[in-house]
Design a protein around this motif. Structure first.
Motif, mmCIF file in Angstrom:
data_model
loop_
_atom_site.group_PDB
_atom_site.id
_atom_site.type_symbol
_atom_site.label_atom_id
_atom_site.label_comp_id
_atom_site.label_asym_id
_atom_site.label_seq_id
_atom_site.Cartn_x
_atom_site.Cartn_y
_atom_site.Cartn_z
ATOM 1 N N LEU A 92 0.837 -1.216 0.000
ATOM 2 C CA LEU A 92 0.000 0.000 0.000
ATOM 3 C C LEU A 92 0.866 1.258 0.000
ATOM 4 O O LEU A 92 0.417 2.321 0.411
ATOM 5 N N ASP A 346 -10.814 0.542 -6.474
ATOM 6 C CA ASP A 346 -9.784 1.035 -5.541
ATOM 7 C C ASP A 346 -10.403 1.934 -4.469
ATOM 8 O O ASP A 346 -10.083 1.836 -3.288
ATOM 9 N N ASN A 349 -12.340 -0.138 -1.980
ATOM 10 C CA ASN A 349 -11.442 -0.858 -1.071
ATOM 11 C C ASN A 349 -10.860 0.090 -0.018
ATOM 12 O O ASN A 349 -10.738 -0.266 1.151
ATOM 13 N N TRP A 424 -4.490 2.619 -2.365
ATOM 14 C CA TRP A 424 -5.045 1.451 -3.069
ATOM 15 C C TRP A 424 -4.802 1.567 -4.567
ATOM 16 O O TRP A 424 -4.732 2.676 -5.111
ATOM 17 N N THR A 433 -7.367 -6.324 0.990
ATOM 18 C CA THR A 433 -7.798 -5.272 1.917
ATOM 19 C C THR A 433 -8.189 -5.877 3.270
ATOM 20 O O THR A 433 -7.840 -5.342 4.329
#
Ligand SMILES: Cc1ncc(COP(=O)(O)O)c(C=O)c1O
Length: 450
Positions: A92, A346, A349, A424, A433
């Motif tokens: 990340l 993204d 998440n 993300w 996640t």
């Protein structure tokens, strides 16, 4: 204040191979068939093409192996207490870490190419035309990086040496691009404090724009640079009304607006508007393909025809003219084609993560899900240095395996003295996640503060 550019390697490198980190679970060193105690055999020059380790063909074979797709999530099979334990890496640190997937690699392999410095690469031309339509500008120009797109734009707009550029104190252009606008373009940047949404105070902007008018002492303002989404504030989306106000103000005083739109597509997806609706409030824009769009290289600059003609000259001057760049443009086209779907995923998440972390109700890590507008989550850290939290999140241990049934290396950069930033991207799934949340919960428990 951010200490590192989360897109670039941190200056004080995190020690991924510390004994707490995954590296400790790998064989400590590779013994290539020679006793470590015995003196090293003298290295003999080899005949080119003679084969065997160290020769050019062997080196090329190693390069070919390195170029084959790697599994992001993998099963570790090691000896020792963690043997046969599923091990996951969730990265990340930034949306720049993505690796091209099979469709993108195929498109790159099959791209029709030509010499783009002669304007003869059909795939680059296709990308430039497609992007111009998407952004609602007359022309676009493919360039190697967003840094170059920003620099070219500043150079096009600021024709007078020593002219003034107004921008946010924490924006990427000001903090992370080597001061190129001063170093190369002779432009004087005047940074303003960034407000929480990544905006600038309009009254202060007007005061600074007008200060140089008619004054023989103050530099003359020629350009305002905005960033959307705004990275250092955690991927915040600039409000449309604010963009409109800045543009009106700039026009009133004959000043131009450039938008660093490295993550413009994230902003468009978050707002649910075509990117052209955002760009209509700017005189030029940059867009990056190697962030959320997942391409390995490339960005573009967009604007009116005469602006792009000048941009072409400056790209050449900066050494950014490319030849068979269609292999890169092909990747960018794939990234654009599925941008909406991928970026929406993204953002979802990131939102799921923020809510999950909030539910942990930890005094150490707090997050405001309402501030998560795109693919970034800023986590406030209290009670331990963010570097220490990052180190613990990336370390794997037998305790973790005993408690959770697997080992997760969670990679993040510290962001400020009291925060870490998680980003993300298309290589982080919903399952990743959940793993990230699980790892975070485990680390908070081990701190006794979770
Ligand atoms: C907002 C923003 N602008 C510009 C850049 C520079 O992009 P590049 O690394 O392609 O030069 C970055 C890189 O992360 C960025 O985040």
């Amino acid at each position: 204040m951010p200490r590192e550019c989360a897109q670039c390697p941190p200056r004080r490198k995190l020690n991924y191979n510390s004994q707490h980190a995954a590296g400790a679970l790998r064989p400590a060193r590779v013994n290539r068939g020679r006793s470590l105690e015995s003196p090293a055999a003298p290295i003999q020059p080899r005949k080119i093409g003679a084969g065997g380790p160290g020769t050019i063909p062997a080196m090329l074979r190693r390069l070919a192996r390195a170029a084959t797709p790697q599994q992001r999530v993998f099963w570790a099979r090691r000896s020792g207490s963690l043997a046969e334990i599923p091990t996951y890496v969730v990265d990340l640190r930034s949306d720049t870490v993505t690796k091209p997937g099979p469709a993108m690699r195929r498109a790159m392999a099959e791209a029709v190419v030509g010499d783009d410095d002669y304007g003869e690469d059909p795939t680059v031309r296709d990308l430039q035309a497609t992007a111009a339509e998407l952004l609602g500008v007359e022309r676009t120009l493919f360039v190697p990086t967003n840094t170059m797109a920003n620099l070219i734009s500043v150079m096009c707009h600021c024709r007078r040496r020593g002219s003034q550029l107004l921008l946010g104190r924490e924006c990427h252009l000001h903090v992370y691009e080597q001061g190129g606008v001063a170093q190369i373009a002779g432009v004087h940047s005047h940074p303003l404090p960034d407000l929480p949404h990544g905006t600038l105070d309009l009254a202060e902007l007007e005061r600074l724009v007008t200060r140089g008018l008619g004054s023989p002492y103050h530099p003359v303002c020629e350009l305002i640079c905005l960033e959307n989404t705004h990275s250092s504030s955690g991927g915040r989306v600039l409000p449309m009304e604010y963009l409109r106000q800045v543009h009106l103000l700039a026009r009133r005083y004959g000043v131009r607006v450039h938008l660093d739109g490295a993550r413009l597509m994230n902003a468009a997806v978050a707002l649910g508007v075509p990117p052209a609706r955002i760009v209509e409030h700017c005189d030029s824009v940059s867009l990056c393909f190697s962030k959320g769009l997942g391409a390995p290289v490339g960005a573009l600059v967009g604007g009116p025809k005469d602006f792009i003609e000048e941009a072409w000259r400056l790209r050449k001057a900066l050494g950014g003219g490319m030849r068979q760049a269609g292999v890169l443009a092909a990747a960018a086209l794939v990234g654009l084609a599925d941008a909406e779907e991928m970026l929406q995923r993204d953002h979802q998440n990131a939102q799921r993560f923020a809510r999950g972390l909030q539910e942990l109700a930890s005094p150490v890590c707090s997050v405001d899900p309402a501030a998560v507008e795109t693919n970034m989550v800023m986590v406030r850290v209290d009670g331990l240095p963010p570097e220490e939290l990052c180190r613990r999140l990336q370390a794997m241990s037998a305790d973790e395996v005993a408690q959770t049934g697997h080992a997760v290396r969670l990679l993040l950069f510290p962001w400020t003295e009291h925060s870490v930033r998680a980003v993300w991207h298309r290589d982080v799934s919903a399952q990743d996640t959940e793993l990230a949340l699980g790892k975070w919960a485990f680390v908070l428990r081990t701190l006794g503060l979770g």
